[in-house]
Design a protein around this motif. Sequence first.
Motif, PDB file in Angstrom:
ATOM      1  N   SER A   9       0.831  -1.194   0.000  1.00 54.99           N
ATOM      2  CA  SER A   9       0.000   0.000   0.000  1.00 54.99           C
ATOM      3  C   SER A   9       0.873   1.254   0.000  1.00 54.99           C
ATOM      4  CB  SER A   9      -0.911  -0.011   1.236  1.00 54.99           C
ATOM      5  OG  SER A   9      -1.754   1.101   1.210  1.00 54.99           O
ATOM      6  N   TYR A  10       0.623   2.133  -0.977  1.00 56.62           N
ATOM      7  CA  TYR A  10       1.361   3.391  -1.103  1.00 56.62           C
ATOM      8  C   TYR A  10       0.378   4.528  -1.357  1.00 56.62           C
ATOM      9  CZ  TYR A  10       5.561   0.562  -1.646  1.00 56.62           C
ATOM     10  OH  TYR A  10       6.579  -0.323  -1.450  1.00 56.62           O
ATOM     11  N   SER A  11       0.823   5.732  -1.012  1.00 58.75           N
ATOM     12  CA  SER A  11       0.082   6.951  -1.315  1.00 58.75           C
ATOM     13  C   SER A  11       0.970   7.861  -2.141  1.00 58.75           C
ATOM     14  CB  SER A  11      -0.309   7.678  -0.020  1.00 58.75           C
ATOM     15  OG  SER A  11      -1.198   6.915   0.742  1.00 58.75           O
ATOM     16  N   VAL A  12       0.341   8.797  -2.859  1.00 60.47           N
ATOM     17  CA  VAL A  12       1.073   9.823  -3.593  1.00 60.47           C
ATOM     18  C   VAL A  12       0.752  11.148  -2.919  1.00 60.47           C
ATOM     19  CG1 VAL A  12       1.402  10.983  -5.814  1.00 60.47           C
ATOM     20  CG2 VAL A  12       0.935   8.510  -5.745  1.00 60.47           C
ATOM     21  N   TRP A  13       1.794  11.803  -2.428  1.00 58.06           N
ATOM     22  CA  TRP A  13       1.634  13.061  -1.686  1.00 58.06           C
ATOM     23  C   TRP A  13       2.205  14.228  -2.466  1.00 58.06           C
ATOM     24  CZ3 TRP A  13       4.079  11.660   3.705  1.00 58.06           C
ATOM     25  CH2 TRP A  13       3.248  10.772   4.381  1.00 58.06           C
ATOM     26  N   LEU A  14       1.573  15.369  -2.302  1.00 59.33           N
ATOM     27  CA  LEU A  14       2.108  16.643  -2.761  1.00 59.33           C
ATOM     28  C   LEU A  14       2.691  17.300  -1.517  1.00 59.33           C
ATOM     29  CD1 LEU A  14       2.326  18.595  -5.170  1.00 59.33           C
ATOM     30  CD2 LEU A  14       0.122  19.543  -4.468  1.00 59.33           C
ATOM     31  N   MET A  15       3.965  17.641  -1.579  1.00 62.87           N
ATOM     32  CA  MET A  15       4.648  18.193  -0.411  1.00 62.87           C
ATOM     33  C   MET A  15       4.725  19.719  -0.526  1.00 62.87           C
ATOM     34  SD  MET A  15       5.193  15.385   1.119  1.00 62.87           S
ATOM     35  CE  MET A  15       6.210  15.918   2.465  1.00 62.87           C
ATOM     36  N   PRO A  16       4.583  20.423   0.608  1.00 58.31           N
ATOM     37  CA  PRO A  16       4.717  21.884   0.569  1.00 58.31           C
ATOM     38  C   PRO A  16       6.167  22.286   0.327  1.00 58.31           C
ATOM     39  CG  PRO A  16       4.315  21.126   2.824  1.00 58.31           C
ATOM     40  CD  PRO A  16       4.245  19.923   1.938  1.00 58.31           C
ATOM     41  N   GLU A  17       6.348  23.448  -0.243  1.00 54.82           N
ATOM     42  CA  GLU A  17       7.707  23.954  -0.438  1.00 54.82           C
ATOM     43  C   GLU A  17       8.335  24.195   0.939  1.00 54.82           C
ATOM     44  OE1 GLU A  17       7.372  27.968   0.911  1.00 54.82           O
ATOM     45  OE2 GLU A  17       9.078  27.366  -0.284  1.00 54.82           O
ATOM     46  N   PRO A  18       9.653  24.273   1.032  1.00 57.01           N
ATOM     47  CA  PRO A  18      10.335  24.259   2.334  1.00 57.01           C
ATOM     48  C   PRO A  18       9.843  25.263   3.383  1.00 57.01           C
ATOM     49  CG  PRO A  18      11.928  23.939   0.583  1.00 57.01           C
ATOM     50  CD  PRO A  18      10.612  24.251  -0.091  1.00 57.01           C
ATOM     51  N   ASP A  19       9.580  26.513   3.011  1.00 56.38           N
ATOM     52  CA  ASP A  19       9.117  27.487   4.012  1.00 56.38           C
ATOM     53  C   ASP A  19       7.766  27.085   4.597  1.00 56.38           C
ATOM     54  OD1 ASP A  19      11.390  29.038   3.784  1.00 56.38           O
ATOM     55  OD2 ASP A  19      10.479  30.460   2.377  1.00 56.38           O
ATOM     56  N   TRP A  20       6.840  26.682   3.734  1.00 57.43           N
ATOM     57  CA  TRP A  20       5.532  26.246   4.217  1.00 57.43           C
ATOM     58  C   TRP A  20       5.622  24.917   4.954  1.00 57.43           C
ATOM     59  CZ3 TRP A  20       1.594  29.070   5.230  1.00 57.43           C
ATOM     60  CH2 TRP A  20       1.392  30.247   4.525  1.00 57.43           C
ATOM     61  N   ALA A  21       6.505  24.033   4.514  1.00 57.12           N
ATOM     62  CA  ALA A  21       6.680  22.750   5.198  1.00 57.12           C
ATOM     63  C   ALA A  21       7.105  22.983   6.641  1.00 57.12           C
ATOM     64  CB  ALA A  21       7.708  21.885   4.468  1.00 57.12           C
ATOM     65  N   ARG A  22       8.033  23.905   6.850  1.00 56.90           N
ATOM     66  CA  ARG A  22       8.470  24.219   8.218  1.00 56.90           C
ATOM     67  C   ARG A  22       7.332  24.809   9.033  1.00 56.90           C
ATOM     68  NH1 ARG A  22      13.129  25.272   5.361  1.00 56.90           N
ATOM     69  NH2 ARG A  22      12.634  27.463   5.033  1.00 56.90           N
ATOM     70  N   GLU A  23       6.539  25.688   8.436  1.00 55.96           N
ATOM     71  CA  GLU A  23       5.420  26.311   9.152  1.00 55.96           C
ATOM     72  C   GLU A  23       4.355  25.277   9.508  1.00 55.96           C
ATOM     73  OE1 GLU A  23       3.072  29.256  10.997  1.00 55.96           O
ATOM     74  OE2 GLU A  23       5.199  29.138  10.500  1.00 55.96           O
ATOM     75  N   PHE A  24       3.972  24.447   8.537  1.00 51.39           N
ATOM     76  CA  PHE A  24       2.993  23.389   8.815  1.00 51.39           C
ATOM     77  C   PHE A  24       3.529  22.422   9.874  1.00 51.39           C
ATOM     78  CE2 PHE A  24       1.020  23.950   4.392  1.00 51.39           C
ATOM     79  CZ  PHE A  24      -0.115  24.559   4.891  1.00 51.39           C
ATOM     80  N   LYS A  25       4.814  22.055   9.778  1.00 52.07           N
ATOM     81  CA  LYS A  25       5.414  21.127  10.744  1.00 52.07           C
ATOM     82  C   LYS A  25       5.390  21.729  12.145  1.00 52.07           C
ATOM     83  CE  LYS A  25       7.979  17.429  11.725  1.00 52.07           C
ATOM     84  NZ  LYS A  25       7.240  16.688  12.721  1.00 52.07           N
TER      85      LYS A  25
END
Length: 129
Positions: A9-25
């Motif tokens: 089982s796998y999923s396909v994810w769209l990842m946020p760009e680095p600045d938003w990834a840090r904020e969401f994290k």
Amino acid sequence: MPGTLTCESYSVWLMPEPDWAREFKRIVDDFAERFGTPQFIPHLTLIGGRPFDRVDLARRVASLLPGSRAVWRPIVDVALGASYFRSFYALFGAEGALLALKQRMDRAVLGVEATDFMPHVSRSEEHTS
């Protein structure tokens, strides 16, 4: 269609760009600490948990990368829901470049376009009744 050998089982994810990834994290980590819930990597699911042959899936996804560009969509709402994986989430509009990417991904990976796309970045929270 998904491969028939060694399917997991796998999923396909769209990842946020680095600045938003840090904020969401940062937001996810804060909520996880406050509510004692799991931390996770913030992502927007394009295709969720299905059995695929990993090599075949990687090939199909890679076929879409040339010519693809970053997708920018504003958050349209922050909502609460009853689903474990959508108990608290940032909702994005299923339109424009994001919808077009989802449709291309569905055709390349699944062979058909899904009709139920609710793009969101969520935070799981255990519910008690």
